[in-house]
Write an enzyme that holds these catalytic residues in place. Structure first.
Site, PDB file in Angstrom:
ATOM      1  N   PRO A 210     -33.394  13.876 -16.091  1.00 10.48           N
ATOM      2  CA  PRO A 210     -33.745  15.300 -15.932  1.00 10.48           C
ATOM      3  C   PRO A 210     -33.002  15.990 -14.788  1.00 10.48           C
ATOM      4  O   PRO A 210     -32.574  17.129 -14.921  1.00 10.48           O
ATOM      5  CB  PRO A 210     -35.258  15.259 -15.670  1.00 10.48           C
ATOM      6  CG  PRO A 210     -35.729  13.991 -16.303  1.00 10.48           C
ATOM      7  CD  PRO A 210     -34.591  13.014 -16.201  1.00 10.48           C
TER       8      PRO A 210
ATOM      9  N   THR B 125     -29.992  11.058 -27.557  1.00  9.79           N
ATOM     10  CA  THR B 125     -29.869  11.079 -29.020  1.00  9.79           C
ATOM     11  C   THR B 125     -30.544   9.813 -29.563  1.00  9.79           C
ATOM     12  O   THR B 125     -30.255   8.711 -29.090  1.00  9.79           O
ATOM     13  CB  THR B 125     -28.374  11.154 -29.405  1.00  9.79           C
ATOM     14  OG1 THR B 125     -27.827  12.318 -28.783  1.00  9.79           O
ATOM     15  CG2 THR B 125     -28.183  11.256 -30.915  1.00  9.79           C
TER      16      THR B 125
ATOM     17  N   ARG C 122     -15.699  10.366 -25.834  1.00  5.91           N
ATOM     18  CA  ARG C 122     -15.166  11.741 -25.831  1.00  5.91           C
ATOM     19  C   ARG C 122     -14.195  11.967 -26.986  1.00  5.91           C
ATOM     20  O   ARG C 122     -14.045  13.093 -27.459  1.00  5.91           O
ATOM     21  CB  ARG C 122     -14.526  12.039 -24.473  1.00  5.91           C
ATOM     22  CG  ARG C 122     -15.581  12.287 -23.447  1.00  5.91           C
ATOM     23  CD  ARG C 122     -15.120  12.325 -22.039  1.00  5.91           C
ATOM     24  NE  ARG C 122     -16.299  12.528 -21.179  1.00  5.91           N
ATOM     25  CZ  ARG C 122     -16.349  12.211 -19.893  1.00  5.91           C
ATOM     26  NH1 ARG C 122     -15.297  11.700 -19.289  1.00  5.91           N
ATOM     27  NH2 ARG C 122     -17.451  12.425 -19.192  1.00  5.91           N
TER      28      ARG C 122
ATOM     29  N   ARG D  69     -14.291  38.222 -50.694  1.00  6.27           N
ATOM     30  CA  ARG D  69     -14.967  39.442 -50.257  1.00  6.27           C
ATOM     31  C   ARG D  69     -14.002  40.635 -50.314  1.00  6.27           C
ATOM     32  O   ARG D  69     -12.918  40.603 -49.707  1.00  6.27           O
ATOM     33  CB  ARG D  69     -15.468  39.245 -48.822  1.00  6.27           C
ATOM     34  CG  ARG D  69     -16.100  40.462 -48.194  1.00  6.27           C
ATOM     35  CD  ARG D  69     -17.453  40.763 -48.792  1.00  6.27           C
ATOM     36  NE  ARG D  69     -18.129  41.850 -48.103  1.00  6.27           N
ATOM     37  CZ  ARG D  69     -19.208  42.446 -48.545  1.00  6.27           C
ATOM     38  NH1 ARG D  69     -19.754  42.060 -49.709  1.00  6.27           N
ATOM     39  NH2 ARG D  69     -19.771  43.413 -47.860  1.00  6.27           N
TER      40      ARG D  69
ATOM     41  N   GLN E 120     -17.639  36.190 -37.687  1.00  5.62           N
ATOM     42  CA  GLN E 120     -17.065  37.541 -37.715  1.00  5.62           C
ATOM     43  C   GLN E 120     -16.463  37.856 -39.092  1.00  5.62           C
ATOM     44  O   GLN E 120     -16.634  38.948 -39.623  1.00  5.62           O
ATOM     45  CB  GLN E 120     -15.987  37.651 -36.612  1.00  5.62           C
ATOM     46  CG  GLN E 120     -15.594  39.058 -36.270  1.00  5.62           C
ATOM     47  CD  GLN E 120     -16.744  39.846 -35.637  1.00  5.62           C
ATOM     48  OE1 GLN E 120     -17.666  39.278 -35.093  1.00  5.62           O
ATOM     49  NE2 GLN E 120     -16.686  41.166 -35.764  1.00  5.62           N
ATOM     50  N   ILE E 121     -15.763  36.882 -39.663  1.00  8.55           N
ATOM     51  CA  ILE E 121     -15.129  37.102 -40.970  1.00  8.55           C
ATOM     52  C   ILE E 121     -16.189  37.263 -42.072  1.00  8.55           C
ATOM     53  O   ILE E 121     -16.011  38.039 -43.009  1.00  8.55           O
ATOM     54  CB  ILE E 121     -14.135  35.953 -41.271  1.00  8.55           C
ATOM     55  CG1 ILE E 121     -12.920  36.095 -40.337  1.00  8.55           C
ATOM     56  CG2 ILE E 121     -13.701  35.947 -42.747  1.00  8.55           C
ATOM     57  CD1 ILE E 121     -11.927  34.942 -40.379  1.00  8.55           C
TER      58      ILE E 121
ATOM     59  N   GLY F 298     -18.946  38.704 -41.585  1.00  7.31           N
ATOM     60  CA  GLY F 298     -19.661  39.956 -41.324  1.00  7.31           C
ATOM     61  C   GLY F 298     -21.165  39.717 -41.264  1.00  7.31           C
ATOM     62  O   GLY F 298     -21.618  38.667 -40.780  1.00  7.31           O
ATOM     63  N   GLY F 299     -21.935  40.642 -41.796  1.00  7.31           N
ATOM     64  CA  GLY F 299     -23.404  40.538 -41.759  1.00  7.31           C
ATOM     65  C   GLY F 299     -23.908  39.287 -42.449  1.00  7.31           C
ATOM     66  O   GLY F 299     -24.905  38.687 -42.022  1.00  7.31           O
TER      67      GLY F 299
ATOM     68  N   GLU G  52     -21.691  14.664 -23.586  1.00  5.12           N
ATOM     69  CA  GLU G  52     -20.713  13.678 -23.083  1.00  5.12           C
ATOM     70  C   GLU G  52     -19.777  14.287 -22.041  1.00  5.12           C
ATOM     71  O   GLU G  52     -18.589  13.997 -21.989  1.00  5.12           O
ATOM     72  CB  GLU G  52     -19.943  13.010 -24.228  1.00  5.12           C
ATOM     73  CG  GLU G  52     -20.883  12.199 -25.102  1.00  5.12           C
ATOM     74  CD  GLU G  52     -20.214  11.153 -25.956  1.00  5.12           C
ATOM     75  OE1 GLU G  52     -19.163  10.628 -25.558  1.00  5.12           O
ATOM     76  OE2 GLU G  52     -20.755  10.862 -27.022  1.00  5.12           O
TER      77      GLU G  52
HETATM   78  C1  LIG Z   1     -28.015  17.563 -28.058  1.00  9.32           C
HETATM   79  C2  LIG Z   1     -27.715  16.707 -26.869  1.00  9.32           C
HETATM   80  C3  LIG Z   1     -27.528  15.334 -27.023  1.00  9.32           C
HETATM   81  C4  LIG Z   1     -27.300  14.520 -25.913  1.00  9.32           C
HETATM   82  N1  LIG Z   1     -27.222  13.159 -26.068  1.00  9.32           N
HETATM   83  C5  LIG Z   1     -27.162  12.366 -24.970  1.00  9.32           C
HETATM   84  C6  LIG Z   1     -27.244  10.949 -25.105  1.00  9.32           C
HETATM   85  O1  LIG Z   1     -27.360  10.406 -26.218  1.00  9.32           O
HETATM   86  N2  LIG Z   1     -27.211  10.193 -23.970  1.00  9.32           N
HETATM   87  C7  LIG Z   1     -27.089  10.742 -22.728  1.00  9.32           C
HETATM   88  O2  LIG Z   1     -27.066   9.999 -21.752  1.00  9.32           O
HETATM   89  N3  LIG Z   1     -26.994  12.096 -22.573  1.00  9.32           N
HETATM   90  C8  LIG Z   1     -27.046  12.912 -23.658  1.00  9.32           C
HETATM   91  N4  LIG Z   1     -26.987  14.283 -23.505  1.00  9.32           N
HETATM   92  C9  LIG Z   1     -26.877  14.858 -22.175  1.00  9.32           C
HETATM   93  C10 LIG Z   1     -25.545  15.530 -21.875  1.00  9.32           C
HETATM   94  O3  LIG Z   1     -24.541  14.569 -21.712  1.00  9.32           O
HETATM   95  C11 LIG Z   1     -25.742  16.432 -20.643  1.00  9.32           C
HETATM   96  O4  LIG Z   1     -26.529  17.527 -21.058  1.00  9.32           O
HETATM   97  C12 LIG Z   1     -24.432  16.905 -20.036  1.00  9.32           C
HETATM   98  O5  LIG Z   1     -23.752  15.827 -19.449  1.00  9.32           O
HETATM   99  C13 LIG Z   1     -24.646  18.001 -18.990  1.00  9.32           C
HETATM  100  O6  LIG Z   1     -25.641  17.647 -18.074  1.00  9.32           O
HETATM  101  P1  LIG Z   1     -26.817  18.709 -17.743  1.00  9.32           P
HETATM  102  O7  LIG Z   1     -27.346  19.180 -19.033  1.00  9.32           O
HETATM  103  O8  LIG Z   1     -27.749  18.090 -16.796  1.00  9.32           O
HETATM  104  O9  LIG Z   1     -26.075  19.928 -17.070  1.00  9.32           O
HETATM  105  P2  LIG Z   1     -25.725  20.078 -15.498  1.00  9.32           P
HETATM  106  O10 LIG Z   1     -25.041  18.853 -15.012  1.00  9.32           O
HETATM  107  O11 LIG Z   1     -26.933  20.537 -14.774  1.00  9.32           O
HETATM  108  O12 LIG Z   1     -24.653  21.260 -15.537  1.00  9.32           O
HETATM  109  C14 LIG Z   1     -25.031  22.643 -15.532  1.00  9.32           C
HETATM  110  C15 LIG Z   1     -23.749  23.476 -15.408  1.00  9.32           C
HETATM  111  O13 LIG Z   1     -23.119  23.184 -14.151  1.00  9.32           O
HETATM  112  C16 LIG Z   1     -21.764  22.785 -14.367  1.00  9.32           C
HETATM  113  N5  LIG Z   1     -21.361  21.789 -13.368  1.00  9.32           N
HETATM  114  C17 LIG Z   1     -22.033  20.668 -12.982  1.00  9.32           C
HETATM  115  N6  LIG Z   1     -21.303  19.986 -12.092  1.00  9.32           N
HETATM  116  C18 LIG Z   1     -20.146  20.659 -11.908  1.00  9.32           C
HETATM  117  C19 LIG Z   1     -18.973  20.466 -11.121  1.00  9.32           C
HETATM  118  N7  LIG Z   1     -18.825  19.389 -10.333  1.00  9.32           N
HETATM  119  N8  LIG Z   1     -17.984  21.374 -11.208  1.00  9.32           N
HETATM  120  C20 LIG Z   1     -18.090  22.451 -12.021  1.00  9.32           C
HETATM  121  N9  LIG Z   1     -19.168  22.710 -12.776  1.00  9.32           N
HETATM  122  C21 LIG Z   1     -20.175  21.818 -12.733  1.00  9.32           C
HETATM  123  C22 LIG Z   1     -21.759  22.196 -15.779  1.00  9.32           C
HETATM  124  O14 LIG Z   1     -20.469  22.192 -16.337  1.00  9.32           O
HETATM  125  C23 LIG Z   1     -22.707  23.151 -16.495  1.00  9.32           C
HETATM  126  O15 LIG Z   1     -22.027  24.307 -16.868  1.00  9.32           O
HETATM  127  C24 LIG Z   1     -27.202  15.112 -24.611  1.00  9.32           C
HETATM  128  C25 LIG Z   1     -27.344  16.502 -24.460  1.00  9.32           C
HETATM  129  C26 LIG Z   1     -27.625  17.297 -25.558  1.00  9.32           C
HETATM  130  C27 LIG Z   1     -27.838  18.766 -25.343  1.00  9.32           C
END
Ligand SMILES: Cc1cc2nc3c(=O)[nH]c(=O)nc-3n(C[C@H](O)[C@H](O)[C@H](O)COP(=O)(O)OP(=O)(O)OC[C@H]3O[C@@H](n4cnc5c(N)ncnc54)[C@H](O)[C@@H]3O)c2cc1C
Length: 414
Positions: free
Chosen positions: A163, A193, A278, A303, A371-372, A374-375, A398
């Site tokens: 969290p 996930t 990735r 369209r 956009q393409i 439209g509505g 990721e």
């Molecule tokens: C649908 C979904 C599936 C997922 N599945 C998995 C999974 O299977 N296992 C798992 O471990 N995780 C999973 N994740 C987690 C995912 O990898 C994280 O949400 C992601 O790494 C971003 O972390 P955060 O959400 O805490 O955002 P934060 O780290 O809080 O980032 C918030 C913002 O701050 C920016 N930020 C943070 N640090 C920096 C920095 N140093 N420089 C510039 N900008 C920065 C980020 O780019 C972002 O825009 C999942 C997430 C989602 C939404």
């Protein structure tokens, strides 16, 4: 059935048609480290066809219901397992398909072209959970778990995020404390996930001091282990058929034989797993972008406005040209990273580049697609809105786009 040839030139039973692959005529681009083949191999063509047929039969008719109701279709993944799609990279000795990244990217992008959320789940299972085990598990652990995962009998999860620590995952708070031959895990992981439906989770937790990159270790934790449960399931914008939930550890006791590799290697392992992961998010992005582009292209020819197809307007035609060009560039980066990975080369920079570019392209192309349309693009009667919602995850999961830029810049500045 389909008989495909893997690297060892052995035929694999994959589907319903018997084909022996022929060596393809290849155009090669040479540089110091890698050859890139620009022509699809026979195996890639067969994998594409198999996935398209499967998707038309098993995914398309139900995907909007799954999306609407946020249903994670577990049975579908069992069926995908029977086709080899849940163990694409797993060697045959562990009941996998024994293919490389080129086939994996092909299969994953074809699935994601139909439904990104099924692609996301396939990616998390194959390249996070199974691949972590494949890369760092010992013989006993692989024999025990990989066949179940590769055949889709079991669904895999991978837990790094917490969290309060997403991008900053090395600062994780979940701990595993040694107790004789066991470790006691306490804490939680979120956004995981298959956090609820996963039968096996690879989790990375703290076994040493905070702030020490060698103070984390990874463990295999089976569903049903006392003290291990799932928490909140997220209600998401997109990727709604892919289950995302919390993992909770409350005095969860795991035997030391469940540790992957050595104590203190967990974070380093996770970063290596993400190098491959990735590439899979790049493939997922590519699939969503291709699906959105193809939908927009065909709609633009059907369209009519001002007594002609909207594709005749330069404003629309140029949008389509941009979409197609960006997709080709994303494809090159993604397959280059995949080919390098297959050759055992270091891909940290290349996989981050592919993920960064392909995910941003998916968002841009899905936006242009709406956009393409439209509505009509704003309604659930057409596929545009779903591509738009699903695509956004690709720039976050990721590692966000900002984190990919961090990885790339560190690599080019070192
Ligand atoms: C649908 C979904 C599936 C997922 N599945 C998995 C999974 O299977 N296992 C798992 O471990 N995780 C999973 N994740 C987690 C995912 O990898 C994280 O949400 C992601 O790494 C971003 O972390 P955060 O959400 O805490 O955002 P934060 O780290 O809080 O980032 C918030 C913002 O701050 C920016 N930020 C943070 N640090 C920096 C920095 N140093 N420089 C510039 N900008 C920065 C980020 O780019 C972002 O825009 C999942 C997430 C989602 C939404």
């Amino acid at each position: 059935m389909i008989l495909l040839k893997n690297d060892a030139n052995r035929c694999l039973l994959v589907g319903d048609l018997a084909v022996i692959s022929q060596p393809s005529t290849r155009h090669k681009c040479m540089n110091a480290t890698i050859d890139i083949d620009f022509v699809e191999t026979e195996n890639q063509k067969l994998v594409s066809q198999m996935v398209r047929d499967f998707g038309a039969r098993e995914i398309k008719p139900k995907m909007m219901e799954w999306d609407e109701e946020q249903i994670f279709p577990v049975d579908l993944f069992h069926k995908m397992g029977a086709l080899g799609l849940m163990g694409v990279l797993v060697p045959e000795e562990y009941s996998g398909a024994g293919f490389g990244y080129l086939e994996y990217i092909t299969a994953l992008s074809e699935i994601s072209k139909i439904d990104g959320s099924i692609g996301l789940s396939m990616a998390a299972h194959n390249s996070l959970c199974s691949n972590h085990l494949l890369q760092f598990g010992n013989g006993e652990q692989k024999l025990k778990y990989l066949p179940k995962l590769a055949t889709g009998e079991w669904i895999g999860a991978w837990g790094l995020t917490e969290p309060n620590t997403g991008s900053d995952s090395g600062n994780m708070k979940t701990t595993a404390v040694r107790d004789g031959d066991h470790f006691i895990i306490n804490g939680s992981k979120n956004f995981i996930t298959h956090g609820r439906s996963g039968n096996l989770a690879v989790v990375i937790v703290r076994t040493g001091e905070p702030g020490d990159s060698k103070g984390m270790s990874s463990f295999l934790v089976e569903k049903g282990t006392p003290g291990f449960s799932s928490g909140k399931k997220e209600n998401k914008l997109g990727m709604r058929a892919s289950e995302t939930a919390e993992l909770i550890f409350s005095d969860c006791k795991v035997h030391r034989s469940q540790m992957l590799g050595a104590e203190g290697e967990g974070f380093i392992q996770a970063m290596k797993v993400l190098d491959g992961g990735r590439i899979s998010i790049a493939a997922l992005s590519l699939g969503i972008a291709m699906g959105a582009y193809e939908a927009a292209l065909s709609y633009s020819k059907e369209r009519h406005q001002f007594n002609q197809p909207i594709s005749k307007f330069q404003g629309i035609a140029f949008k389509l040209a941009d979409m197609a060009t960006k997709i080709e560039a994303a494809k090159l980066l993604t397959f280059r990273a995949g080919e390098m990975k297959d050759k055992g080369l270091e891909v940290r920079k290349e996989s981050a580049m592919a993920k960064l570019y392909a995910s941003e392209v998916a968002v841009e192309v899905a936006n242009d697609c709406v956009q393409i349309f439209g509505g009509y693009g704003y309604t659930k009667d057409f596929p545009a809105e779903k591509y738009y919602r699903d695509a956004k995850l690709c720039t976050i999961g990721e590692g966000t786009s900002e984190i990919q830029k961090l990885v790339i810049s560190r690599s080019i500045l070192r």
